[in-house]
Design an enzyme around this catalytic site. Sequence first.
Site, PDB file in Angstrom:
ATOM      1  N   ARG A  70     -12.344  -9.441  -2.163  1.00 23.76           N
ATOM      2  CA  ARG A  70     -12.114  -8.847  -0.836  1.00 23.76           C
ATOM      3  C   ARG A  70     -11.667  -7.392  -0.998  1.00 23.76           C
ATOM      4  O   ARG A  70     -10.849  -7.067  -1.854  1.00 23.76           O
ATOM      5  CB  ARG A  70     -11.039  -9.659  -0.096  1.00 23.76           C
ATOM      6  CG  ARG A  70     -10.617  -9.076   1.248  1.00 23.76           C
ATOM      7  CD  ARG A  70      -9.361  -8.250   1.100  1.00 23.76           C
ATOM      8  NE  ARG A  70      -8.837  -7.795   2.395  1.00 23.76           N
ATOM      9  CZ  ARG A  70      -7.891  -6.884   2.516  1.00 23.76           C
ATOM     10  NH1 ARG A  70      -7.346  -6.330   1.446  1.00 23.76           N
ATOM     11  NH2 ARG A  70      -7.472  -6.513   3.698  1.00 23.76           N
TER      12      ARG A  70
ATOM     13  N   THR B 288      -1.927   1.837   6.522  1.00 27.94           N
ATOM     14  CA  THR B 288      -1.461   0.621   5.851  1.00 27.94           C
ATOM     15  C   THR B 288      -1.409  -0.503   6.866  1.00 27.94           C
ATOM     16  O   THR B 288      -1.076  -0.264   8.023  1.00 27.94           O
ATOM     17  CB  THR B 288      -0.073   0.838   5.193  1.00 27.94           C
ATOM     18  OG1 THR B 288       0.489  -0.442   4.875  1.00 27.94           O
ATOM     19  CG2 THR B 288       0.899   1.579   6.091  1.00 27.94           C
ATOM     20  N   GLY B 289      -1.746  -1.700   6.429  1.00 27.55           N
ATOM     21  CA  GLY B 289      -1.701  -2.837   7.356  1.00 27.55           C
ATOM     22  C   GLY B 289      -2.875  -3.758   7.142  1.00 27.55           C
ATOM     23  O   GLY B 289      -3.496  -3.745   6.079  1.00 27.55           O
ATOM     24  N   THR B 290      -3.186  -4.549   8.142  1.00 26.14           N
ATOM     25  CA  THR B 290      -4.290  -5.508   8.047  1.00 26.14           C
ATOM     26  C   THR B 290      -5.610  -4.753   7.923  1.00 26.14           C
ATOM     27  O   THR B 290      -6.175  -4.276   8.906  1.00 26.14           O
ATOM     28  CB  THR B 290      -4.314  -6.393   9.312  1.00 26.14           C
ATOM     29  OG1 THR B 290      -2.988  -6.829   9.559  1.00 26.14           O
ATOM     30  CG2 THR B 290      -5.213  -7.595   9.123  1.00 26.14           C
ATOM     31  N   GLY B 291      -6.107  -4.669   6.701  1.00 22.32           N
ATOM     32  CA  GLY B 291      -7.234  -3.800   6.406  1.00 22.32           C
ATOM     33  C   GLY B 291      -8.458  -4.069   7.266  1.00 22.32           C
ATOM     34  O   GLY B 291      -9.161  -3.133   7.664  1.00 22.32           O
TER      35      GLY B 291
ATOM     36  N   THR C  72       0.834  -1.199   0.000  1.00 21.76           N
ATOM     37  CA  THR C  72       0.000   0.000   0.000  1.00 21.76           C
ATOM     38  C   THR C  72       0.867   1.248   0.000  1.00 21.76           C
ATOM     39  O   THR C  72       1.926   1.272   0.620  1.00 21.76           O
ATOM     40  CB  THR C  72      -0.942   0.028   1.226  1.00 21.76           C
ATOM     41  OG1 THR C  72      -1.800  -1.089   1.147  1.00 21.76           O
ATOM     42  CG2 THR C  72      -1.772   1.261   1.316  1.00 21.76           C
TER      43      THR C  72
ATOM     44  N   GLY D 242     -10.109  -4.130   1.235  1.00 20.04           N
ATOM     45  CA  GLY D 242      -9.520  -3.737   2.521  1.00 20.04           C
ATOM     46  C   GLY D 242      -9.926  -2.323   2.920  1.00 20.04           C
ATOM     47  O   GLY D 242     -10.925  -1.778   2.440  1.00 20.04           O
ATOM     48  N   ASP D 243      -9.128  -1.735   3.764  1.00 18.59           N
ATOM     49  CA  ASP D 243      -9.451  -0.408   4.315  1.00 18.59           C
ATOM     50  C   ASP D 243      -9.083   0.748   3.379  1.00 18.59           C
ATOM     51  O   ASP D 243      -9.641   1.846   3.501  1.00 18.59           O
ATOM     52  CB  ASP D 243      -8.710  -0.211   5.640  1.00 18.59           C
ATOM     53  CG  ASP D 243      -7.199  -0.293   5.449  1.00 18.59           C
ATOM     54  OD1 ASP D 243      -6.733  -1.185   4.692  1.00 18.59           O
ATOM     55  OD2 ASP D 243      -6.477   0.521   6.036  1.00 18.59           O
TER      56      ASP D 243
HETATM   57  N1  ASP Z   1      -4.381  -2.108   4.123  1.00 15.54           N
HETATM   58  C1  ASP Z   1      -4.223  -2.827   2.887  1.00 15.54           C
HETATM   59  C2  ASP Z   1      -5.375  -3.765   2.707  1.00 15.54           C
HETATM   60  O1  ASP Z   1      -5.833  -4.312   3.674  1.00 15.54           O
HETATM   61  C3  ASP Z   1      -2.969  -3.597   2.799  1.00 15.54           C
HETATM   62  C4  ASP Z   1      -1.760  -2.912   3.325  1.00 15.54           C
HETATM   63  O2  ASP Z   1      -1.764  -1.763   3.691  1.00 15.54           O
HETATM   64  O3  ASP Z   1      -0.738  -3.558   3.353  1.00 15.54           O
HETATM   65  O4  ASP Z   1      -5.785  -4.000   1.607  1.00 15.54           O
END
Ligand code: ASP
Length: 321
Positions: free
Chosen positions: A215, A238-241, A187, A217-218
């Site tokens: 799917r 950024t991260g686990t959406g 991201t 994400g955020d």
């Molecule tokens: N947040 C992003 C998602 O969940 C992925 C990421 O930021 O690494 O799609």
Amino acid sequence: MRLALVMLFLTTNLFAQDNVVLVIHGGAGALPKAQMTPALEKQYRDTLEAALKAGHAKSTSLDAVEAAIGVLEDSPLFNAGKGAVFNRDGRHEMNASIMEGKTKKAGAVAGLTRIKNPISAARLVMEKSEHVFMIGEGLERFAHEQGMPLVSPLYFHTDTAWKYLKEVEAARKKKQQAELGPAHYGTVGAVACDAQGNLAAGTSTGGITYVRPGRVGDSPIIGAGTYAENESCGVSCTGTGELFIRHTVASDIAARIKYRGDSLVKATQDALDGLPKIAGGAGGIIALDRHGNVATPYSTNGMYRGTITKSGKISIAIYEK
Ligand code: ASP
């Protein structure tokens, strides 16, 4: 001669006043240090620098966010645009969003397969449609009608992303949690403040390697992965959406500042710390307010990130806090 010097001084100052302050990220979860060669690190740093300079050259925060993210999307190094990761079907589905802090106008797009710069499609939705969020084929048709060229899905192929897919696929078949790293995260995002004190924020992603098709994400969700309002701050996550959606992280940070008077640094750190601790769940946040305060907390091994001040001073970091 003296007049020329005065003119030069005035022009430089005028330009300095027009310049934006910008903070960017290229995803939380950096390559493990052992895999990061000096040559590769230089490529990451050079691309972050190019993105900062592209944004800084613009005079509005919206233009700066779009330009900076556009540079990162065009690079194969980051999980967005050209470097987007593959889903379980071996395809790409990209998501992005952008928001303007003054008007709270926003544009978001999901499930893109043929748009080279998803952040520009998000801006198009914001400015040229009466909607906030558009997806898939209908969005691509709208973007094309608006003059945005469509590219072949093959444009988004990179050998690195394909390798990640195969690694994660193999690990999942053995029911192992794949090692955290860029195969999991990615991201890109940017937050800018212009001379008028207007904030803008944007985020663009290829999602997560080996994710289920469909799917989302955020990143394209206003209030979760992206948020901007002039009174508080601009945010890109950024991260686990899934965690960032459930905890509406981006707007939660703004609320902490607006209603409780938290500082930008405290609000971002507390929001990140407040996420449930789940295996493989982690991420990072960039935020900026109209006073030029910047926060970039993350809970991964590193986060590709950088800032450029009004006068053009650049700082870039990957691993060091
Ligand atoms: N947040 C992003 C998602 O969940 C992925 C990421 O930021 O690494 O799609």
